[in-house]
Design an enzyme around this catalytic site. Structure first.
Site, PDB file in Angstrom:
ATOM      1  N   GLY A 116     -14.890  -6.979 -16.091  1.00 44.08           N
ATOM      2  CA  GLY A 116     -16.288  -7.038 -15.670  1.00 44.08           C
ATOM      3  C   GLY A 116     -17.267  -6.727 -16.786  1.00 44.08           C
ATOM      4  O   GLY A 116     -18.382  -7.262 -16.813  1.00 44.08           O
ATOM      5  N   ASP A 176     -17.521  -1.558  -7.838  1.00 41.70           N
ATOM      6  CA  ASP A 176     -16.530  -0.877  -6.999  1.00 41.70           C
ATOM      7  C   ASP A 176     -15.284  -0.676  -7.851  1.00 41.70           C
ATOM      8  O   ASP A 176     -14.311  -1.409  -7.753  1.00 41.70           O
ATOM      9  CB  ASP A 176     -16.211  -1.746  -5.770  1.00 41.70           C
TER      10      ASP A 176
HETATM   11  N1  SAM Z   1     -13.006   2.226  -3.872  1.00 43.53           N
HETATM   12  C1  SAM Z   1     -12.112   2.520  -4.877  1.00 43.53           C
HETATM   13  C2  SAM Z   1     -12.515   3.785  -5.562  1.00 43.53           C
HETATM   14  O1  SAM Z   1     -13.647   4.199  -5.426  1.00 43.53           O
HETATM   15  O2  SAM Z   1     -11.688   4.436  -6.167  1.00 43.53           O
HETATM   16  C3  SAM Z   1     -12.031   1.366  -5.833  1.00 43.53           C
HETATM   17  C4  SAM Z   1     -11.345   0.263  -5.197  1.00 43.53           C
HETATM   18  S1  SAM Z   1     -11.097  -1.196  -6.113  1.00 43.53           S
HETATM   19  C5  SAM Z   1      -9.446  -1.476  -5.710  1.00 43.53           C
HETATM   20  C6  SAM Z   1     -11.086  -0.775  -7.812  1.00 43.53           C
HETATM   21  C7  SAM Z   1     -10.774  -1.955  -8.690  1.00 43.53           C
HETATM   22  O3  SAM Z   1     -11.471  -1.908  -9.946  1.00 43.53           O
HETATM   23  C8  SAM Z   1      -9.274  -2.061  -9.075  1.00 43.53           C
HETATM   24  O4  SAM Z   1      -8.701  -3.149  -8.412  1.00 43.53           O
HETATM   25  C9  SAM Z   1      -9.285  -2.243 -10.606  1.00 43.53           C
HETATM   26  O5  SAM Z   1      -8.328  -3.174 -11.040  1.00 43.53           O
HETATM   27  C10 SAM Z   1     -10.724  -2.723 -10.831  1.00 43.53           C
HETATM   28  N2  SAM Z   1     -11.232  -2.555 -12.199  1.00 43.53           N
HETATM   29  C11 SAM Z   1     -11.106  -1.462 -13.005  1.00 43.53           C
HETATM   30  N3  SAM Z   1     -11.695  -1.691 -14.201  1.00 43.53           N
HETATM   31  C12 SAM Z   1     -12.209  -2.963 -14.148  1.00 43.53           C
HETATM   32  C13 SAM Z   1     -12.961  -3.781 -15.071  1.00 43.53           C
HETATM   33  N4  SAM Z   1     -13.269  -3.341 -16.303  1.00 43.53           N
HETATM   34  N5  SAM Z   1     -13.340  -5.018 -14.664  1.00 43.53           N
HETATM   35  C14 SAM Z   1     -13.025  -5.476 -13.416  1.00 43.53           C
HETATM   36  N6  SAM Z   1     -12.310  -4.751 -12.493  1.00 43.53           N
HETATM   37  C15 SAM Z   1     -11.927  -3.510 -12.865  1.00 43.53           C
END
Ligand code: SAM
Length: 282
Positions: free
Chosen positions: A139, A156
């Site tokens: 992201g 998120d």
């Molecule tokens: N609600 C949860 C929390 O607060 O802990 C988060 C849920 S969601 C599953 C988090 C997502 O962020 C994960 O699937 C992870 O792979 C994604 N993520 C982490 N870093 C990221 C980045 N740099 N770009 C896109 N997605 C990312």
């Protein structure tokens, strides 16, 4: 696994334990260790690197409180960007609004694959909605490189570790601000209001570099350690505390919401004095 307990170490000083009956799925992805558990009280649970991300039992508390306060702060959001959110629960909430397009950028495809297969009650049909575009990627890089503009951006993410560290940085928030339309809003999950108060302050400080209005609000998320979770918003347009309750009622009416209401919107931003003093001191 009858009688087994799943322990979520939270921030080290506070722990949550959940009775689980079965580990349904486990895999090591290029980014994290992914597990899906069945629990008697919370149904299916998504766990990444040992931390509970979302459960069938309380996902609505988190997803509704990250999505709707931000979406109603923008007068008419049409283009929305979600960073992270691989379980699809936030996407489902955003699609309850009359948006034209939602772009979701998730770095780990395995999270989306496992969520579609094992957590359909959380993502529903959101991934297949014609208004949704899913991008597998970082992201931070996406925001830096895209030429698209967005009315609302929602982050998120997991905790600030690994690929998520940069999602709390001033530079990333500034890049997002450049991609927002004039009344644009950026909202992020800003961690526990109990054991990650420094993270709440960091998110606020880093947002202030690009946003005149910065607000933090709270929700109870039962399966997150210490339960009281925070979200923080930067707004180029309206102040969320000034959005009229009757407008909110009109915009979320009949959306089958289970946690978010117009009075809860305003109550959530009314931080208790100890937290207001602490988070607004810098
Ligand atoms: N609600 C949860 C929390 O607060 O802990 C988060 C849920 S969601 C599953 C988090 C997502 O962020 C994960 O699937 C992870 O792979 C994604 N993520 C982490 N870093 C990221 C980045 N740099 N770009 C896109 N997605 C990312």
């Amino acid at each position: 696994m009858k009688g087994a307990w799943l322990t979520d170490q939270g921030g080290g000083d506070v722990t949550s334990m959940f009775r689980v009956s079965e580990r349904i799925h486990a895999e090591q992805t290029p980014y994290q260790h992914l597990e899906i558990y069945q629990s008697p009280l919370f149904g299916r649970m998504l766990v990444l690197d040992g931390a509970v991300q979302t459960t069938e039992g309380d996902e609505f508390m988190y997803h509704e409180m990250l999505a709707h306060p931000a979406l109603v702060t923008h007068p008419q959001p049409r283009q929305v960007l979600i960073i992270g959110g691989g379980d699809g629960g936030l996407l489902e909430e955003v699609l309850k609004h009359p948006v034209d397009r939602v772009t979701m950028v998730e770095i780990d495809e395995a999270v989306m694959r496992a969520s579609r297969r094992y957590l359909p009650t959380i993502c529903g049909a959101a991934f297949d909605d014609p208004r949704a575009t899913v991008v597998v990627g970082d992201g931070i890089a996406y925001v830096r490189e895209t030429t698209d503009r967005f009315d609302v951006v929602l982050v998120d993410s997991t905790d600030p570790e690994g690929p998520a560290v940069g999602l709390f940085a001033e530079e990333f928030y500034a890049d997002v601000a450049r991609r927002l339309t004039p009344a644009g809003v950026l909202a992020v999950q800003s961690g526990s209001a109990v054991y990650q108060r420094e993270l709440v302050r960091t998110a606020r400080r880093n947002l202030r570099g690009s946003f005149a209005t910065v607000r933090t609000w709270l929700a109870t998320v039962v399966t997150y350690p210490a339960v009281v979770w925070s979200f923080t918003m930067g707004s180029l347009g309206r102040d969320p505390v000034l959005v009229p309750a009757d407008e909110i009622a009109g915009r979320v009416a009949g959306d089958s919401l289970r946690y978010y209401t117009p009075p809860r919107h305003h109550a959530a931003f009314d931080l208790p004095p100890y937290l207001r003093r602490e988070t607004e001191s810098d």
